[in-house]
Design an enzyme around this catalytic site. Structure first.
Site, PDB file in Angstrom:
ATOM      1  CE  LYS A 148      -0.591   0.678   4.411  1.00 55.90           C
ATOM      2  NZ  LYS A 148      -0.993   1.327   5.639  1.00 55.90           N
ATOM      3  CB  THR A 149       3.946   2.251   1.742  1.00 58.66           C
ATOM      4  OG1 THR A 149       3.403   1.759   2.950  1.00 58.66           O
ATOM      5  CG2 THR A 149       4.633   3.564   2.000  1.00 58.66           C
ATOM      6  CG  ASP A 200      -1.315   5.156   4.693  1.00 55.15           C
ATOM      7  OD1 ASP A 200      -2.119   4.234   4.450  1.00 55.15           O
ATOM      8  OD2 ASP A 200      -0.099   4.972   4.861  1.00 55.15           O
ATOM      9  CD  GLU A 201      -2.071   2.609   8.541  1.00 58.09           C
ATOM     10  OE1 GLU A 201      -3.076   1.862   8.570  1.00 58.09           O
ATOM     11  OE2 GLU A 201      -0.907   2.178   8.551  1.00 58.09           O
ATOM     12  CD  GLN A 213      -3.318  -3.970   8.595  1.00 59.50           C
ATOM     13  OE1 GLN A 213      -2.327  -3.616   9.203  1.00 59.50           O
ATOM     14  NE2 GLN A 213      -3.354  -4.061   7.277  1.00 59.50           N
ATOM     15  NE  ARG A 259       1.900  -5.920  10.872  1.00 62.81           N
ATOM     16  CZ  ARG A 259       1.515  -5.330   9.758  1.00 62.81           C
ATOM     17  NH1 ARG A 259       2.306  -4.463   9.177  1.00 62.81           N
ATOM     18  NH2 ARG A 259       0.348  -5.605   9.204  1.00 62.81           N
TER      19      ARG A 259
END
Length: 726
Positions: free
Chosen positions: A38-39, A224-225, A255, A607
């Site tokens: 995504k980044t 973002d997020e 998330q 992660r």
DNA sequence: CTAGTTTGCCTTTTT
DNA sequence: GGCAAACTAG
């Protein structure tokens, strides 16, 4: 470094990523699963806007969750489009708002040098207001009231509007405190974190011209997020993007782990309701983890209600099974993790930085620190005892805040008798009463000490001395650089001298922390030449723990699951897998919070790149007493086919080294078993000579001189020291 | 006014 | 078990 053209930028992306990166006009929702790049999409998208769309970089707004993420994104965009990346607004909501408010806050009655209160300042002020209202802090605990105020602010209910929420005596009090609190903030020329958002919204809503300005300024907005945005942030985004609708939000409802901070998953779940013509792109291909880890993670999160269906997939192999170890005790759990790290380094060639240990609460880090220290494994902790929250650091920052903004009564109160200069509670109470009766600030009261009734002559003299000190330093603010100002403050206030005079280990540690603060100021000054003290303070106020994290260091990383979001490690240990620890006891009573815990577990699991370990302990000491917790319910959410259960008595597992513990008990009463002059051996530093043994805050402290290494101050509790004969 | 001691509190996650 | 407010003695 060669700049990239459009074709080469696109070549980095898979078809879905490309679709998301190239959709520029109108609302776009990118549902990006964990590890789906995504980044990368976001950075490439912004790069394309600049590179092929010719958008002025200064007109792109990109909101990230942390400053660290912002810096990283800027770096990556820089690599794609070069120095133009510098002009893009990439920051957190709070930083962006603060930047806007430096320009606009005067419209709301603030001055542009306002300071930002952290939660400790906030708590002090709330407590102050409660006491000023002659209320009993026992019946009205400041923490609780602050929590209610915070929640109201998250929902954009201001102090006046809170009236509608008053249902009983208690909420009546909350209302009164809320109002008093806001008045005090304004008078102190200070804002808390939430105010940064709310005041920005207020300025935009009250001044059409300002709104127009920023709407025009930001032609493309990226967030973002998005799953972690709260109603205020939602409103802000909406205000800014409503007209051109070039809004791109990226997130993953699975998330969402910040609802306790006011985040509302509906923002992402109902995006299409706000923007019916929105394009939705799903990124489900995972580039991080093995198939086993993904399968387990998918399964864990599949049981959550009302989520957006997603299924992560990968082209990677199955990989190792998830290893689960339920230890007899907390110490065994920690020992297992440490041994496993050693084993993987030896047998599989991993390095220290490849490992991460995640826990639910900061308090859980202790046993792991202890055992890693004993096994000489370098580690670092993200969060926990926060640097900028340490007393000495906060004290000195309070001095600096005061220089920038003398109206700041919270900081003033903090430093007026620190170091001790004979200005006690009585004097302060007189000052306060005087300030209130005259309607002046506390600082003004200090300056007119001569007129304050009931003050003794010596108190007056001391206040004058203090006023002279602050005035003298304030005059230097324009003349000196931030590092010079810090020096001057430390010296002239007598703060440094007071610490030096103490000659205790504790004071020693505090001096070191101030040295650390000094380094931070020096670094700031070299990276931001020409910026003043106020800019430094602002930066410091808005740092998150994770911002201080440096992945290049060769050390095992310990952090909370919340801090782990956005990171990845080859080997991950999630520890404390017990009902009551994780999921946390406080989340057991509501299904919503239990779902959030499950999402947190999902975040932790995803992660891991290669190996995932889950560990728990049948018994551990919690809050100083022995607790017996059952295995975490989350363990049964993992398909057995993915899980490898280790026997809880490991063959050949060494019993813990209890030497240090025994020594501490022995050393405690009167006659220390360890004395100055003793020769000792340390696992890491080798042989050395004890200089002194004393009782400190964290237990017995030993100062040892290791030839070739230097003097080390060790906590006996944690140190692995052996006494040598002779 | 300070320093030392006791009591009584609270223990989730953080921009 | 740790910390801060509250209390007590100099």
């Amino acid at each position: 470094m060669a700049l990239r053209n459009e074709k080469s930028i696109l070549a980095d992306l898979n078809p879905e990523q490309r679709e998301a990166a190239c959709y520029f006009d109108g609302p776009l929702l990118i549902l990006a699963g964990a590890g789906s790049g995504k980044t990368r999409v976001l950075t490439h998208r912004v790069a394309l806007l600049v590179q092929s769309r010719g958008v002025d970089p200064g007109r792109i707004l990109a909101i990230t969750f942390t400053n660290k993420a912002a810096e990283e994104m800027r770096g990556r965009i820089h690599r794609l489009v070069g120095p133009r990346a510098g002009a893009i607004w990439i920051s957190t909501f709070h930083s962006a708002c603060s930047r806007i408010l430096r320009r606009e806050a005067e419209r709301l009655g603030y001055r542009r040098n306002f300071v930002i209160y952290d939660d400790d300042d906030q708590l002090r002020l709330v407590g102050r207001v409660i006491r000023d209202l002659d209320l009993d802090v026992k019946r009205y605990p400041p923490r609780m009231i602050r929590a209610l105020i915070e929640r109201a602010k998250n929902e954009m209910v201001d102090a006046d509007a809170y009236r509608d929420r008053v249902v009983d005596d208690f909420t009546e009090v909350v209302h009164a405190v809320y109002q008093g609190y806001q008045r005090q903030l304004l008078r102190n020329n200070a804002m808390d974190f939430d105010d940064l958002l709310l005041n920005t919204i207020a300025v935009l809503e009250l001044y059409p011209a300002v709104l127009e300005h920023y709407r025009r300024l930001f032609s493309h907005i990226n967030v973002d997020e998005y799953q972690d945005t709260n109603p205020a942030q939602y409103r802000l985004v909406k205000l800014l993007s409503e007209e051109h609708r070039n809004l791109c939000v990226v997130g993953d409802d699975d998330q969402g782990i910040y609802s306790w901070r006011g985040a509302d998953l509906r923002n992402i779940l109902e995006f299409e309701r706000d923007y019916p013509d929105a394009r939705v792109v799903r990124l489900e291909r995972n580039y991080r983890s093995t198939r086993t880890i993904l399968e387990a993670a998918n399964y864990v999160v599949s049981r959550i209600s009302g989520r957006r269906e997603k299924r992560l997939w990968t082209e990677r192999e199955d990989g190792e099974p998830i290893r689960y170890y339920f230890a007899p005790g907390g110490e065994d759990e920690a020992a297992f993790v440490s041994l496993e790290i050693n084993r993987l380094m030896k047998e599989e060639g991993y390095g220290h930085r490849d490992f991460a240990i995640f826990y639910r609460t900061n308090a859980q880090s202790r046993p792991f620190e202890e055992v890693l220290l004993r096994h000489a494994i370098p580690y670092k902790i993200v969060g926990g005892f926060k640097f900028y929250e340490r007393k000495e650091v906060k004290d000195v920052l309070a001095y600096l805040k005061l220089l920038v903004n003398p109206e700041d009564s919270v900081s003033l109160r903090r430093v007026i008798n620190e170091p001790k200069r004979g200005i006690g509670d009585t004097t302060l109470a007189h000052l306060e009463a005087f300030a209130r009766s005259r309607g002046i600030s506390l600082w003004e009261a200090v300056n007119t000490a001569g007129e304050v009734p009931n003050l003794g002559g010596s108190a007056r003299a001391r206040l004058e001395e203090f006023a002279t000190l602050i005035d003298g330093l304030t005059e230097e603010v324009e003349r000196l650089s931030p590092p010079e100002l810090l020096r001057a403050t430390l010296e002239r206030s007598g703060y440094l001298d007071a610490l030096r005079r103490q000659e205790t280990f504790e004071a020693e540690g505090r001096l070191e922390n101030l040295e650390e603060l000094n380094r931070a100021v020096v670094e700031f000054h070299s990276t931001h030449p020409g910026e003043g003290l106020d800019a430094f303070l602002e930066k410091v106020s808005l740092v998150a723990e994770i911002d201080l994290y440096d992945e290049e260091e060769g050390a095992v990383t310990l952090m909370t699951l919340h801090n782990a979001k956005g990171l990845e490690f080859p080997v991950v240990f999630i520890v404390g897998m017990e009902d009551g620890v994780f999921p946390h006891l406080r989340c057991m009573d509501s299904p919503e919070s239990m779902e959030e815990e499950r999402r947190l577990f999902y975040v932790g699991m995803t992660r891991a790149k290669d190996r995932l370990y889950l560990t728990g302990a049948a018994t551990r000491s919690q809050y100083g007493e022995r607790k017996y917790n059952p295995e975490s319910r989350f363990i049964s959410d993992i398909p057995e086919s993915c899980l490898f259960r280790l026997p809880s008595r490991l063959p050949g597992a060494p019993s813990l080294d209890v030497r240090a513990k025994a020594w501490e008990e022995e050393a405690d009463p009167g006659s220390p078993a360890l004395r100055a002059g003793d020769r000792v051996f340390h696992d890491v530093f080798g042989e050395g000579m004890v200089l002194s043994v004393s009782r400190g805050r964290g237990g017995m402290e030993v100062a040892v001189n290791f030839p070739g290494v230097g003097e080390k101050l060790l906590l006996l509790k944690y140190a692995s020291l052996r006494k040598l004969d002779g």
